[in-house]
Scaffold this motif. Structure first.
Motif, PDB file in Angstrom:
ATOM      1  N   ARG A 454       0.848  -1.191   0.000  1.00  0.00           N
ATOM      2  CA  ARG A 454       0.000   0.000   0.000  1.00  0.00           C
ATOM      3  C   ARG A 454       0.886   1.244   0.000  1.00  0.00           C
ATOM      4  O   ARG A 454       1.907   1.290   0.679  1.00  0.00           O
ATOM      5  CB  ARG A 454      -0.899   0.030   1.239  1.00  0.00           C
ATOM      6  N   GLY A 455       0.468   2.239  -0.760  1.00  0.00           N
ATOM      7  CA  GLY A 455       1.229   3.480  -0.833  1.00  0.00           C
ATOM      8  C   GLY A 455       1.767   3.717  -2.228  1.00  0.00           C
ATOM      9  O   GLY A 455       1.525   2.930  -3.163  1.00  0.00           O
ATOM     10  N   ASP A 513       4.221   6.199   2.679  1.00  0.00           N
ATOM     11  CA  ASP A 513       3.783   7.417   3.359  1.00  0.00           C
ATOM     12  C   ASP A 513       2.292   7.692   3.194  1.00  0.00           C
ATOM     13  O   ASP A 513       1.674   8.313   4.045  1.00  0.00           O
ATOM     14  CB  ASP A 513       4.561   8.635   2.821  1.00  0.00           C
ATOM     15  N   SER A 514       1.718   7.268   2.094  1.00  0.00           N
ATOM     16  CA  SER A 514       0.343   7.665   1.774  1.00  0.00           C
ATOM     17  C   SER A 514      -0.709   6.727   2.355  1.00  0.00           C
ATOM     18  O   SER A 514      -1.861   6.756   1.920  1.00  0.00           O
ATOM     19  CB  SER A 514       0.166   7.743   0.251  1.00  0.00           C
ATOM     20  N   LEU A 515      -0.350   5.905   3.337  1.00  0.00           N
ATOM     21  CA  LEU A 515      -1.333   5.014   3.941  1.00  0.00           C
ATOM     22  C   LEU A 515      -2.369   5.830   4.714  1.00  0.00           C
ATOM     23  O   LEU A 515      -2.042   6.510   5.677  1.00  0.00           O
ATOM     24  CB  LEU A 515      -0.640   4.023   4.886  1.00  0.00           C
ATOM     25  N   SER A 516      -3.621   5.744   4.305  1.00  0.00           N
ATOM     26  CA  SER A 516      -4.682   6.518   4.944  1.00  0.00           C
ATOM     27  C   SER A 516      -5.204   5.785   6.173  1.00  0.00           C
ATOM     28  O   SER A 516      -5.002   4.575   6.346  1.00  0.00           O
ATOM     29  CB  SER A 516      -5.834   6.749   3.962  1.00  0.00           C
ATOM     30  N   GLU A 517      -5.918   6.516   7.008  1.00  0.00           N
ATOM     31  CA  GLU A 517      -6.512   5.919   8.202  1.00  0.00           C
ATOM     32  C   GLU A 517      -7.587   4.901   7.814  1.00  0.00           C
ATOM     33  O   GLU A 517      -7.737   3.863   8.466  1.00  0.00           O
ATOM     34  CB  GLU A 517      -7.087   7.024   9.087  1.00  0.00           C
ATOM     35  N   ASP A 518      -8.324   5.197   6.756  1.00  0.00           N
ATOM     36  CA  ASP A 518      -9.367   4.267   6.302  1.00  0.00           C
ATOM     37  C   ASP A 518      -8.762   2.930   5.871  1.00  0.00           C
ATOM     38  O   ASP A 518      -9.315   1.862   6.167  1.00  0.00           O
ATOM     39  CB  ASP A 518     -10.158   4.877   5.142  1.00  0.00           C
ATOM     40  N   LEU A 519      -7.615   2.996   5.178  1.00  0.00           N
ATOM     41  CA  LEU A 519      -6.966   1.770   4.745  1.00  0.00           C
ATOM     42  C   LEU A 519      -6.485   0.952   5.943  1.00  0.00           C
ATOM     43  O   LEU A 519      -6.595  -0.273   5.963  1.00  0.00           O
ATOM     44  CB  LEU A 519      -5.783   2.084   3.825  1.00  0.00           C
ATOM     45  N   GLN A 520      -5.949   1.652   6.945  1.00  0.00           N
ATOM     46  CA  GLN A 520      -5.516   0.946   8.154  1.00  0.00           C
ATOM     47  C   GLN A 520      -6.689   0.211   8.799  1.00  0.00           C
ATOM     48  O   GLN A 520      -6.567  -0.939   9.220  1.00  0.00           O
ATOM     49  CB  GLN A 520      -4.923   1.931   9.162  1.00  0.00           C
ATOM     50  N   PRO A 537       3.629   5.090   9.911  1.00  0.00           N
ATOM     51  CA  PRO A 537       2.208   5.470   9.876  1.00  0.00           C
ATOM     52  C   PRO A 537       1.709   5.777  11.283  1.00  0.00           C
ATOM     53  O   PRO A 537       2.258   5.298  12.271  1.00  0.00           O
ATOM     54  CB  PRO A 537       1.533   4.208   9.317  1.00  0.00           C
ATOM     55  N   LYS A 538       0.681   6.574  11.346  1.00  0.00           N
ATOM     56  CA  LYS A 538       0.049   6.838  12.634  1.00  0.00           C
ATOM     57  C   LYS A 538      -0.634   5.574  13.109  1.00  0.00           C
ATOM     58  O   LYS A 538      -1.387   4.939  12.382  1.00  0.00           O
ATOM     59  CB  LYS A 538      -0.989   7.963  12.481  1.00  0.00           C
TER      60      LYS A 538
END
Length: 625
Positions: A454-455, A513-520, A537-538
């Motif tokens: 992902r990313g 870097d572009s991993l979104s919260e929704d994807l997590q 990631p956060k």
């Protein structure tokens, strides 16, 4: 801690930890309240100004800490070359205890002495008397107290704590057990109580005397020579009235010489002046700036990251970078630092290390991570990077690590731009991608059969996917363009392992870097997240495991490590930074930037051969975790 701690070693408020300033709260509150509600004739301005004085002392000390760390990193006029480690930073993190003690004194004394209230701004006779008392009784008594503290009984119980620091920093000057500080408290109070008794003390005389003590203490322990020779040529007796940083440094390396406080007069009288005092002073004055073999180029991450740099707050820099609530209270300083970095606009050095025979330096570009995403900032950032490369080339630096370029492909094609502009560069540019890939591949759990990527498809992500597919591991991607690009470079057999799907079942995720919260949140329970970029990631999931960004544990022969690299634990270095060291140690003499990729297996073996070790491999969270 002293080798045999005596009574009253610990400070009374040690148990309060970060909340120790609460001991001053009643006095501060009463001072402000009294000044606000009392009439003009009853207000005690001198009492009200105690808090600003304490804040000034903290700022003054911090200025010396930052200056010392900057100058010793550069190397010019440095006195002692030995390294500073985390143990010393931890030992010296309570340097502000003595400021709390002085605050309690300044608030308490007026309660018992009427002459200490309603002080005038200035009294010339009071300043003169304070100086005379210091030059006479204070310096004399300190000399003999100091010699007594070096007797084995007191030294082992108290003073050895201070002398644990062979290489001094400004704050080393005030690192003593509580009992020892009590002795100094009574000694340095003599000018205050004398002028109180004579009724000629003033606000500025007290402020100037405390500032003088802080200035001389910090200067004497700063580990770089800063007193110009011309001063002693103009006024010959000055050598007996003012010590130099190299003068007191000898006391910390030789132990039995140069006992004086700030005025070496009594050392000369009693024959305890070190024989190498003059020669060390001369050699330190002419010492040139150090030329490194390897430079790691990085940048600020957030506005608050300035405090986590080695030049910032030492105790923050010595721990992994985390957001602290009290830093929000410093927003005016934070804004000021942003303005300064914007105006200054030049790369600056903030750390030096030694790896075997290699001299290492870390330089920072005064730009924040968010600015790398702004198209209008790219030209300015590239200009700073280019200037740094040319400066390193002029200094005959062997390797320049460009691992900071988290947006390097869009910014300058991972450094390729600079090679095209300057094809004759002697310094080798290394982006560290090969070791970052090697660390990720060797960190994955053994026996996995499928992963999710992902990313953005960066240089590192592309190479990792290709390597995994060639090893027979299935890689799931959701982006059709990336799928086609990678598929075209794979053999048919390896290409069968690349799968275009929205399927999120695999519990091993490689994330950029572009991993979104929704994807997590869409990841299955127990997923292992492996960052493959500089930034982690956060952490949004408590039922998943988050691995470190590509990094390794540094060996013991990496010296002068007293700060953490961003969010990494102590003595853990990013793969991008390590790659520069390995290129320098092995003397490979090649660039690794742009589309160039160094041999992944070769650099992995080199990292292990030079003592770097992988971090502990992750284990999936158990049931219910």
């Amino acid at each position: 801690m002293a080798s045999k701690p005596g009574i009253l070693t610990e400070w009374p408020w040690t148990w309060l930890g970060d909340y120790k300033y609460i001991v001053l709260a009643p006095s501060v509150g009463h001072s402000i309240y009294s000044y606000m509600v009392k009439g003009e004739n009853e207000r005690d301005l001198s009492n009200f100004l105690v808090l600003p004085l304490l804040l000034w002392r903290m700022v003054h000390n911090q200025m010396w800490i930052s200056l010392s760390r900057y100058r010793t990193a550069k190397g010019n006029n440095r006195i002692v070359d030995k390294s500073i480690e985390f143990e010393q930073v931890d030992r010296e993190k309570n340097w502000d205890d003595q400021i709390i003690l002085s605050g309690l004194m300044l608030y308490t004394v007026p309660l018992f002495y009427e002459a200490a209230k309603h002080l005038p701004w200035w009294r010339t006779d009071g300043v003169i008397w304070a100086f005379l008392v210091h030059a006479g009784p204070v310096e004399f008594l300190y000399y003999w107290l100091h010699r007594a503290l070096h007797h084995h009984f007191l030294y082992s119980r108290y003073h050895s704590h201070h002398h644990s620091s062979i290489v001094t920093e400004p704050i080393t000057s005030v690192i003593h057990p509580f009992a020892e500080h009590i002795a100094y408290f009574f000694l340095f109070s003599l000018p205050f109580f004398t002028t109180i008794y004579m009724k000629n003390i003033s606000i500025l005389s007290a402020t100037c005397y405390l500032t003088y003590i802080d200035f001389m203490n910090n200067m004497g322990h700063c580990n770089f020579e800063c007193i110009p020779k011309q001063l002693f040529s103009i006024f010959l007796p000055l050598k007996y009235l003012m010590y130099t940083p190299s003068y007191h440094s000898l006391h910390h390396t030789q132990f039995r010489t140069n006992y004086s406080l700030f005025m070496p007069f009594y050392d000369y009288i009693y024959g305890t002046t070190d024989k190498s005092t003059d020669s060390l002073y001369e050699s330190s004055l002419v010492r040139k700036e150090e030329a490194p073999d390897v430079v790691h180029l990085t940048h600020l991450t957030t506005p608050e990251s300035i405090y986590h740099l080695r030049l910032g707050f030492a105790h923050l820099a010595s721990d992994p970078q985390k957001s602290k609530w009290y830093l929000w209270l410093m927003w005016p300083v934070t804004l000021w630092s942003m303005f300064v970095t914007w105006i200054y606009g030049r790369t600056f050095i903030f750390e030096r290390n030694v790896f075997k025979q290699l001299k290492l330096q870390t330089w920072a570009i005064p730009k924040y991570s968010i600015q790398y995403y702004m198209k209008w900032q790219r030209e300015a950032i590239n200009s700073m990077i280019e200037d740094s490369i040319l400066e390193a080339d002029a200094m005959d630096v062997q390797v320049l690590s460009l691992g900071l370029l988290n947006q390097g492909e869009e910014l300058n094609k991972n450094g390729e731009l600079f090679l095209k502009r300057h094809p004759q560069l002697k310094v080798k540019l290394v982006d560290g991608s090969s070791l970052a890939i090697a660390v990720v591949l060797n960190s994955l759990p053994k026996g996995i059969t499928e992963v999710v990527i992902r990313g953005n498809l960066t240089k590192i992500a592309y190479s990792i996917v290709v390597s995994l597919c060639q090893e027979g591991i299935q890689v799931y991607t959701t982006l059709e363009d990336d799928y086609k690009k990678i598929k075209s470079k794979l053999t048919k057999e390896a290409g069968d392992n690349l799968i275009l799907s929205k399927h999120n079942a695999p519990k091993t995720w490689l994330v950029g870097d572009s991993l979104s919260e929704d994807l997590q949140m869409s990841a299955p329970k127990g997923t292992l997240f492996f960052p493959i970029s500089h930034f982690p990631p956060k952490k949004m999931r408590k039922d998943c495991f988050y691995n470190s960004t590509p990094a390794m544990l540094a060996p013991k022969h990496l010296e002068n490590v007293d700060s953490c690299e961003n969010w990494l634990p102590r003595r853990v270095m990013s793969a991008w930074r390590i790659a520069g060291i390995l290129h320098g140690m092995e003397g490979w003499g090649v660039h690794e930037c742009g589309n160039m990729m160094f041999d992944i297996e070769k650099i992995w073996r080199a990292s292990l051969d030079h003592g770097f070790r992988p971090l502990t491999k992750p284990n999936p969270p158990g049931p219910g975790k």
